[in-house]
Design an enzyme around this catalytic site. Structure first.
Site, PDB file in Angstrom:
ATOM      1  N   GLU A 268      16.013   2.532  -4.730  1.00 29.97           N
ATOM      2  CA  GLU A 268      14.905   2.365  -5.691  1.00 29.97           C
ATOM      3  C   GLU A 268      14.012   1.180  -5.350  1.00 29.97           C
ATOM      4  O   GLU A 268      12.891   1.091  -5.833  1.00 29.97           O
ATOM      5  CB  GLU A 268      15.435   2.254  -7.128  1.00 29.97           C
ATOM      6  CG  GLU A 268      16.155   0.962  -7.465  1.00 29.97           C
ATOM      7  CD  GLU A 268      17.617   0.976  -7.024  1.00 29.97           C
ATOM      8  OE1 GLU A 268      18.320   0.011  -7.306  1.00 29.97           O
ATOM      9  OE2 GLU A 268      18.042   1.961  -6.394  1.00 29.97           O
ATOM     10  N   ASP A 310     -14.672   6.414  19.477  1.00 29.44           N
ATOM     11  CA  ASP A 310     -16.065   6.749  19.718  1.00 29.44           C
ATOM     12  C   ASP A 310     -16.632   5.587  20.525  1.00 29.44           C
ATOM     13  O   ASP A 310     -16.689   4.463  20.058  1.00 29.44           O
ATOM     14  CB  ASP A 310     -16.806   6.880  18.381  1.00 29.44           C
ATOM     15  CG  ASP A 310     -18.296   7.072  18.574  1.00 29.44           C
ATOM     16  OD1 ASP A 310     -18.687   7.621  19.616  1.00 29.44           O
ATOM     17  OD2 ASP A 310     -19.060   6.661  17.689  1.00 29.44           O
ATOM     18  N   ASP A 572     -17.777   3.823  14.097  1.00 29.82           N
ATOM     19  CA  ASP A 572     -18.625   2.909  13.325  1.00 29.82           C
ATOM     20  C   ASP A 572     -19.840   3.553  12.675  1.00 29.82           C
ATOM     21  O   ASP A 572     -20.589   2.888  11.982  1.00 29.82           O
ATOM     22  CB  ASP A 572     -19.094   1.758  14.211  1.00 29.82           C
ATOM     23  CG  ASP A 572     -20.031   2.221  15.329  1.00 29.82           C
ATOM     24  OD1 ASP A 572     -20.026   3.438  15.644  1.00 29.82           O
ATOM     25  OD2 ASP A 572     -20.766   1.386  15.890  1.00 29.82           O
ATOM     26  N   ASP A 576     -19.042   9.322  11.852  1.00 28.38           N
ATOM     27  CA  ASP A 576     -17.625   9.108  12.165  1.00 28.38           C
ATOM     28  C   ASP A 576     -16.762   9.134  10.910  1.00 28.38           C
ATOM     29  O   ASP A 576     -15.529   9.136  11.003  1.00 28.38           O
ATOM     30  CB  ASP A 576     -17.429   7.755  12.865  1.00 28.38           C
ATOM     31  CG  ASP A 576     -18.029   7.735  14.256  1.00 28.38           C
ATOM     32  OD1 ASP A 576     -17.999   8.786  14.925  1.00 28.38           O
ATOM     33  OD2 ASP A 576     -18.532   6.673  14.686  1.00 28.38           O
ATOM     34  N   ASN A 640      30.005   3.784   0.336  1.00 28.91           N
ATOM     35  CA  ASN A 640      30.692   3.215  -0.819  1.00 28.91           C
ATOM     36  C   ASN A 640      30.576   4.103  -2.054  1.00 28.91           C
ATOM     37  O   ASN A 640      31.529   4.296  -2.802  1.00 28.91           O
ATOM     38  CB  ASN A 640      30.123   1.826  -1.131  1.00 28.91           C
ATOM     39  CG  ASN A 640      30.619   0.768  -0.162  1.00 28.91           C
ATOM     40  OD1 ASN A 640      31.623   0.974   0.524  1.00 28.91           O
ATOM     41  ND2 ASN A 640      29.927  -0.349  -0.091  1.00 28.91           N
ATOM     42  N   ASN A 665      24.797  -2.647  -7.700  1.00 31.84           N
ATOM     43  CA  ASN A 665      23.519  -2.177  -7.161  1.00 31.84           C
ATOM     44  C   ASN A 665      22.433  -3.243  -7.303  1.00 31.84           C
ATOM     45  O   ASN A 665      21.628  -3.454  -6.390  1.00 31.84           O
ATOM     46  CB  ASN A 665      23.108  -0.901  -7.896  1.00 31.84           C
ATOM     47  CG  ASN A 665      21.932  -0.214  -7.230  1.00 31.84           C
ATOM     48  OD1 ASN A 665      21.977   0.116  -6.050  1.00 31.84           O
ATOM     49  ND2 ASN A 665      20.860  -0.007  -7.974  1.00 31.84           N
ATOM     50  N   ASP A 669      20.567  -5.077  -4.243  1.00 33.91           N
ATOM     51  CA  ASP A 669      19.099  -5.055  -4.103  1.00 33.91           C
ATOM     52  C   ASP A 669      18.541  -6.462  -3.899  1.00 33.91           C
ATOM     53  O   ASP A 669      17.627  -6.674  -3.094  1.00 33.91           O
ATOM     54  CB  ASP A 669      18.453  -4.429  -5.349  1.00 33.91           C
ATOM     55  CG  ASP A 669      18.606  -2.911  -5.360  1.00 33.91           C
ATOM     56  OD1 ASP A 669      18.899  -2.343  -4.296  1.00 33.91           O
ATOM     57  OD2 ASP A 669      18.443  -2.307  -6.436  1.00 33.91           O
TER      58      ASP A 669
END
Length: 847
Positions: A268, A310, A572, A576, A640, A665, A669
């Site tokens: 998450e 280009d 440019d 394009d 796990n 958890n 994290d």
């Protein structure tokens, strides 16, 4: 327009901004902080956790309910803070490319942002300005505008403030109007703004040109990875819940346990880790004058294996330069340069880019010359002449299209000797002209003649019986950094493909200057006749494409993406814009038209193209650190959670309580917050990297089971140890505490092994922050059971002797993973096919 020559008042501007809106082509809706924070709760797993918290509270489990809500709030707040911080950094960088215009308001000249221009504003324009909105000229002096971005016409258009009795049907043909997106070449003007934003001609075209952007490579990869995690999570959670229900265990506890497993399996924090990674890369790039507008494009930058460019204005400077001034023998001649300079210096008409190139080539002292008259350029004669006097002798000096100069020349000068123009000499003149043209130069002819000082007014009729001197050869030269940049990109495994509207000759000259070797050339005419299947073959065999329309460029990029490439496009111009959107990563330069800059993901603020290669490496570092998080989640963490699911079936109690899994958890994290700061091995960034779901699945199926097998061995060790301590009954709380400490330690510390392919792992040095967060979380996991907080989560203090056993198990596990890692990468490297776009080049075709 209900305005005056004194301009609008501040109150008028406010009213008109409300009425007409800001002067922008595309507007992005900005969400409030509250809306952004609330949107993070739409995550399916967060919703499940909140439901679990409400159910726990409803059934009287108030402590569990409060802990679930607290951890959800902590996780979401952390995600919100990091993403908002990253987005603010990106917005500040984007603000650096704001363009301004000079307006008259309340009778005072001032600079204001283009977005603040409104209909009725009085604006001032001069050479070099971009026209900020569609406007009617009020005054104009020697005013010429480059409208190529809008009309495609390469020659500047002359503008006038005079009314047009019979205006053309096409508004772009109105000489007393100027349009948003065009630029002033020469002169000055004052104008009244008539239309802004999407109401302008430019805005209408831009809206048609810019459909919804295709999904980029990084987004596809994340989506595929999301589906993989969803499949695994759903299968495991359903299995655990159904088995526990069949074993007639507590339904609520079984549901909470299954939901906790889902949370443990799901990465998450991936969006937050990714955002921090990308913002860190964007800030690093900004220090090198590169603005990253779309954060995810940094990752696509790193995955890019083909760069389409280009040529004009990107690989080249988009500024014409005088390269040669040869005579009839194709040798450099100072007199040719002198007379070219005299013509450009004394003519007062429209200064073309060729005139500017001559004057900038070198300074020539003309103090001894006096201007008498001039014959301006016109498109019928295609030449321009000036009359000058030197020490009493007058000269007509003419330059123009070579074929038109040839027509008025009857004599030739070579080595200070003037002779009549014979057929052989005429042929020699044409040979030099064609040779220069074949080399890709734009060529002008130069001629002169002596005239008597008996009149003050000269006409084009005097352009006869002239002496041919030589040629001026011009080129839009490659950017100084382009050659080195292409070498760096080539070493990084990125193949360049030139997509240009120019002809083969000019393109060949640029390729030669860049040291770029064409391996195959395809023209627009040939591509127009090809099917998609045939073009799919041609785009792999060719790397130079000439005489292309914007649609053809777009088609080539689309085919390359279908072939499995991650494609970047460097452009440019307004034409394009579609290609910048279609490509996985659109790159533009600071001198590009606004719609190109708006369409681009990345903008180079300076002309050093070497930052392209640096951007590629930055993207690969970002991707490398993202993959570390993914591999963490799909190896030890997955193992796990799988082990917990299996243990729940044969143990008389849950191997970890739902609230313990959630705490596990959360701490896990936190340990990974240092990943965006981690160092990336040099060998990792040497070739393109992109999302490879097969590799991730194989990694998960290799290291996940290893983690599970080791977990089960740990279970049996713990059961044996605790049974010996207490033969009558296995203490559930003691077992849960031991496995909490063991699982969090192994899945956190394993980052030091899997973060690098080097063996042994300590040859690759992790960042200080990653080291501190990882070791800090493990230390916290060992300490919590001995604190009052441990009782709240259902933990018990572990015997010190068991901690020594646990330490030994962690060392054995990390050693085992290191051994398996060596075999895994050896087998992966052996089976890996060669990278697309990096095939050896053989027998390259000549242009």
């Amino acid at each position: 327009m209900e305005t005056s020559i004194e301009g609008l008042s501040a109150q008028d501007v406010e009213k008109r901004l409300e009425m007409y809106g800001p002067n922008v082509i595309m507007r992005k809706k900005k969400r409030t902080a509250v809306a952004e924070f609330a949107s993070l709760f739409r995550n399916p797993l967060v919703i499940i956790l909140l439901l679990a918290g409400f159910i726990s509270g409803f059934l009287g489990e108030r402590v569990n309910s409060a802990l679930i809500f607290t951890m959800v709030l902590l996780s979401v707040s952390l995600n919100f803070y990091q993403e908002r911080k990253a987005n603010r950094a990106a917005e500040k960088l984007t603000e650096r490319i704001t363009t301004t215009a000079t307006v008259l308001r309340d009778g005072v000249k001032k600079e204001c942002k283009l977005s603040e221009i409104v209909p009725g504003d009085v604006i001032f324009l001069s050479a070099g300005d971009m026209v900020p909105a569609d406007s009617r000229l009020v005054t104009a002096k020697d005013f010429h505008v480059n409208e190529s971005a809008l009309t495609g016409e390469s020659f500047p258009a002359e503008k006038s403030a005079e009314a047009i009795p019979k205006p053309p049907d096409e508004i772009t043909g109105w000489r007393n109007y100027v349009f948003l997106g065009t630029s002033v070449v020469s002169g000055t003007a004052t104008a009244i703004v008539t239309k802004t934003g999407t109401s302008t001609e430019y805005g209408g075209i831009a809206q048609k040109l810019l459909p919804r952007a295709p999904v980029a490579e990084s987004s596809k990869g994340l989506k595929q990875f999301g589906f993989l995690i969803m499949e695994v999570t759903f299968a495991l959670v359903m299995f655990v819940f159904l088995v526990l229900a069949l074993l007639k265990k507590d339904m609520l506890e079984s549901l909470l346990f299954a939901v906790a497993l889902a949370v443990g399996l799901t990465p998450e924090l991936l969006p937050m880790i990714l955002t921090v990674n990308l913002s860190k890369g964007a800030v690093a790039m900004s220090k090198k004058d590169v603005i990253v507008k779309r954060l995810a494009s940094i990752q696509d930058f790193g995955s890019m294996d083909v760069l389409c460019a280009d040529k004009t204005g990107t690989l080249t400077e988009n500024k014409i330069k005088l390269i040669r001034h040869p005579n009839l023998e194709n040798a450099e001649d100072e007199k040719v340069l002198l007379f070219s300079y005299i013509n450009s210096r004394f003519q007062t008409g429209l200064k073309s880019p060729l005139d500017a190139a001559i004057l900038e080539h070198e300074e020539v002292d003309l103090k001894a010359y006096r201007k008498i008259d001039e014959m301006p350029f016109d498109f019928k004669r295609r030449r321009i002449s000036v009359v000058v006097e030197l020490e009493g002798q007058r000269y007509i000096v003419t330059k123009g299209a070579p074929e038109e100069i040839f027509k008025v020349c009857t004599r030739v000068e070579l080595r200070d000797q003037v002779s009549d123009s014979t057929s052989d000499l005429r042929m020699k003149m044409e040979e030099v002209y064609y040779e220069l043209s074949f080399q890709g130069f734009r060529v002008l002819g130069v001629a002169y003649k002596r005239v008597a000082a008996d009149k003050s007014l000269y006409t084009p009729a005097d352009e006869t019986d002239m002496v041919f001197l030589g040629f001026g050869a011009f080129l839009d030269p490659p950017r100084e950094s382009a050659k080195e940049a292409l070498k760096l990109l080539g070493r990084a495994g990125v193949e360049l493909k030139i997509l240009t509207g120019d002809n083969e000759l000019v393109t060949a000259m640029v390729c030669h200057s860049l040291g770029f070797r064409p391996k195959g050339v395809a023209t627009g005419h040939e591509i127009a006749e090809m099917t998609d299947e045939k073009l799919a073959e041609v785009v792999e065999k060719s790397n130079v494409f000439t005489r292309l329309t914007p649609d053809m460029k777009n088609r080539i990029i689309g085919i390359l993406k279908k072939n499995g490439h991650v494609v970047g496009f460097l452009g440019d111009g307004i034409n394009d814009a579609p290609s910048l959107k279609t490509s996985d990563v659109g790159i533009s330069v600071d001198t590009a038209v606004d719609v190109a800059k708006e369409s681009a993901d990345i903008i180079l603020l300076k002309k050093d193209l070497r930052v392209l290669a640096e951007g590629v490496f930055e993207g690969r570092k970002t991707f490398g650190n993202t993959m570390k998080y993914v591999m963490m989640g799909t190896s030890s963490n997955f193992g796990n959670m799988f082990s917990a699911a299996g243990a729940a079936v044969f143990l008389p109690f849950l191997p970890m309580l739902p609230i313990q899994i959630l705490l596990n958890n959360l701490l896990y994290d936190i340990s990974e917050l240092g990943i965006p700061t981690d160092n990336v091995d040099q060998e990792y960034v040497e070739k393109p990297r992109k999302w490879d779901i097969k590799f991730i699945r194989k990694f998960m199926l290799t290291f996940g089971p290893i983690s599970s097998v080791f977990d089960f061995l740990t279970f049996f060790t713990m059961i044996a140890y605790f049974t010996l301590q207490e033969p009558r009954m296995l203490d559930a709380s003691l077992f849960q505490t031991a496995w909490f400490v063991e699982s969090l330690s192994t899945q956190t510390l394993i980052i030091f092994v899997i973060r690098t392919r080097r063996i042994p792992f300590y040859k690759s040095r992790p960042s200080r922050i990653l080291t501190v967060t990882s070791i800090g979380v493990v230390a916290l996991a060992w300490i919590i059971p001995y604190t009052p907080l441990g009782e709240l989560f259902g933990f018990k203090p572990l015997p010190w002797a068991f901690l020594l056993v646990l330490l030994g198990m962690i060392v054995v596990y990390m050693t085992l993973v290191e051994v398996i890692k060596k075999g895994f990468y050896n087998s992966t490297t052996a089976k890996q096919p060669p990278e697309r776009g990096m095939k050896p080049r053989s027998n390259p075709a000549k242009v």
